[in-house]
Write a protein that holds these residues in place. Structure first.
Motif, PDB file in Angstrom:
ATOM      1  N   PHE A  95       0.832  -1.185   0.000  1.00  0.00           N
ATOM      2  CA  PHE A  95       0.000   0.000   0.000  1.00  0.00           C
ATOM      3  C   PHE A  95       0.877   1.249   0.000  1.00  0.00           C
ATOM      4  O   PHE A  95       2.090   1.168   0.197  1.00  0.00           O
ATOM      5  N   LEU A  96       0.284   2.399  -0.183  1.00  0.00           N
ATOM      6  CA  LEU A  96       1.045   3.634  -0.290  1.00  0.00           C
ATOM      7  C   LEU A  96       1.825   3.975   0.975  1.00  0.00           C
ATOM      8  O   LEU A  96       2.914   4.523   0.903  1.00  0.00           O
ATOM      9  N   CYS A  97       1.253   3.667   2.137  1.00  0.00           N
ATOM     10  CA  CYS A  97       1.876   4.068   3.413  1.00  0.00           C
ATOM     11  C   CYS A  97       2.200   2.865   4.283  1.00  0.00           C
ATOM     12  O   CYS A  97       1.883   2.838   5.471  1.00  0.00           O
ATOM     13  N   GLY A  98       2.799   1.848   3.710  1.00  0.00           N
ATOM     14  CA  GLY A  98       3.188   0.691   4.515  1.00  0.00           C
ATOM     15  C   GLY A  98       2.372  -0.541   4.211  1.00  0.00           C
ATOM     16  O   GLY A  98       2.003  -0.796   3.069  1.00  0.00           O
ATOM     17  N   ASP A  99       2.050  -1.283   5.257  1.00  0.00           N
ATOM     18  CA  ASP A  99       1.399  -2.583   5.060  1.00  0.00           C
ATOM     19  C   ASP A  99      -0.094  -2.579   5.359  1.00  0.00           C
ATOM     20  O   ASP A  99      -0.706  -3.616   5.522  1.00  0.00           O
ATOM     21  N   ARG A 100      -0.703  -1.388   5.420  1.00  0.00           N
ATOM     22  CA  ARG A 100      -2.145  -1.354   5.683  1.00  0.00           C
ATOM     23  C   ARG A 100      -2.845  -0.400   4.719  1.00  0.00           C
ATOM     24  O   ARG A 100      -2.261   0.555   4.210  1.00  0.00           O
ATOM     25  N   LEU A 101      -4.096  -0.692   4.494  1.00  0.00           N
ATOM     26  CA  LEU A 101      -4.942   0.093   3.599  1.00  0.00           C
ATOM     27  C   LEU A 101      -5.265   1.440   4.243  1.00  0.00           C
ATOM     28  O   LEU A 101      -5.624   1.497   5.416  1.00  0.00           O
ATOM     29  N   THR A 102      -5.116   2.518   3.482  1.00  0.00           N
ATOM     30  CA  THR A 102      -5.430   3.852   3.987  1.00  0.00           C
ATOM     31  C   THR A 102      -6.399   4.553   3.033  1.00  0.00           C
ATOM     32  O   THR A 102      -6.666   4.072   1.926  1.00  0.00           O
ATOM     33  N   LEU A 103      -6.883   5.704   3.466  1.00  0.00           N
ATOM     34  CA  LEU A 103      -7.771   6.490   2.629  1.00  0.00           C
ATOM     35  C   LEU A 103      -7.069   6.900   1.326  1.00  0.00           C
ATOM     36  O   LEU A 103      -7.693   6.962   0.266  1.00  0.00           O
ATOM     37  N   GLY A 104      -5.774   7.124   1.394  1.00  0.00           N
ATOM     38  CA  GLY A 104      -5.010   7.462   0.187  1.00  0.00           C
ATOM     39  C   GLY A 104      -5.055   6.352  -0.843  1.00  0.00           C
ATOM     40  O   GLY A 104      -5.188   6.601  -2.046  1.00  0.00           O
ATOM     41  N   ASP A 105      -4.942   5.100  -0.392  1.00  0.00           N
ATOM     42  CA  ASP A 105      -5.032   3.950  -1.298  1.00  0.00           C
ATOM     43  C   ASP A 105      -6.399   3.891  -1.965  1.00  0.00           C
ATOM     44  O   ASP A 105      -6.510   3.699  -3.178  1.00  0.00           O
ATOM     45  N   ILE A 106      -7.432   4.071  -1.155  1.00  0.00           N
ATOM     46  CA  ILE A 106      -8.799   3.997  -1.668  1.00  0.00           C
ATOM     47  C   ILE A 106      -9.064   5.132  -2.659  1.00  0.00           C
ATOM     48  O   ILE A 106      -9.659   4.919  -3.716  1.00  0.00           O
ATOM     49  N   ALA A 107      -8.599   6.333  -2.338  1.00  0.00           N
ATOM     50  CA  ALA A 107      -8.806   7.477  -3.235  1.00  0.00           C
ATOM     51  C   ALA A 107      -8.094   7.265  -4.564  1.00  0.00           C
ATOM     52  O   ALA A 107      -8.669   7.516  -5.633  1.00  0.00           O
ATOM     53  N   PHE A 108      -6.853   6.811  -4.524  1.00  0.00           N
ATOM     54  CA  PHE A 108      -6.109   6.577  -5.760  1.00  0.00           C
ATOM     55  C   PHE A 108      -6.769   5.485  -6.593  1.00  0.00           C
ATOM     56  O   PHE A 108      -6.959   5.634  -7.804  1.00  0.00           O
ATOM     57  N   ALA A 109      -7.128   4.390  -5.948  1.00  0.00           N
ATOM     58  CA  ALA A 109      -7.757   3.281  -6.670  1.00  0.00           C
ATOM     59  C   ALA A 109      -9.094   3.713  -7.267  1.00  0.00           C
ATOM     60  O   ALA A 109      -9.404   3.380  -8.410  1.00  0.00           O
ATOM     61  N   GLY A 110      -9.860   4.475  -6.509  1.00  0.00           N
ATOM     62  CA  GLY A 110     -11.154   4.940  -7.008  1.00  0.00           C
ATOM     63  C   GLY A 110     -11.018   5.869  -8.198  1.00  0.00           C
ATOM     64  O   GLY A 110     -11.801   5.805  -9.140  1.00  0.00           O
ATOM     65  N   ALA A 111     -10.002   6.722  -8.160  1.00  0.00           N
ATOM     66  CA  ALA A 111      -9.798   7.673  -9.250  1.00  0.00           C
ATOM     67  C   ALA A 111      -9.336   7.006 -10.541  1.00  0.00           C
ATOM     68  O   ALA A 111      -9.611   7.497 -11.632  1.00  0.00           O
ATOM     69  N   SER A 112      -8.649   5.898 -10.426  1.00  0.00           N
ATOM     70  CA  SER A 112      -8.094   5.254 -11.614  1.00  0.00           C
ATOM     71  C   SER A 112      -8.882   4.025 -12.081  1.00  0.00           C
ATOM     72  O   SER A 112      -8.633   3.506 -13.170  1.00  0.00           O
ATOM     73  N   ALA A 113      -9.837   3.585 -11.297  1.00  0.00           N
ATOM     74  CA  ALA A 113     -10.531   2.324 -11.588  1.00  0.00           C
ATOM     75  C   ALA A 113     -11.316   2.332 -12.897  1.00  0.00           C
ATOM     76  O   ALA A 113     -11.386   1.308 -13.578  1.00  0.00           O
TER      77      ALA A 113
END
Length: 67
Positions: free
Chosen positions: A1-19
């Motif tokens: 993930f973007l900030c280590g080994d756990r899912l964060t809001l940043g991961d979700i936002a990036f994935a949502g924007a590019s999906a």
């Protein structure tokens, strides 16, 4: 993930924007199948899916689907 080994809001936002362009398997939006899209879009999706970013987005969507 973007900030280590756990899912964060940043991961979700990036994935949502590019999906919509990457169309990960776990993407829940109703979209036409890639093979029915215009050639220019189909080619772009194919090119983008070849990048590591696409695999990252797949992992984020898989993580979101898990309870």
């Amino acid at each position: 993930f973007l900030c280590g080994d756990r899912l964060t809001l940043g991961d979700i936002a990036f994935a949502g924007a590019s999906a919509s362009l990457l169309q990960p398997e776990s993407y829940g939006a109703s979209m036409p199948p890639v093979d029915q899209m215009p050639p220019i879009i189909r080619d772009l999706i194919g090119e983008l899916r070849g990048h590591a970013t696409s695999r990252y987005v797949d992992r984020v969507y898989e993580a979101i689907q898990q309870p």
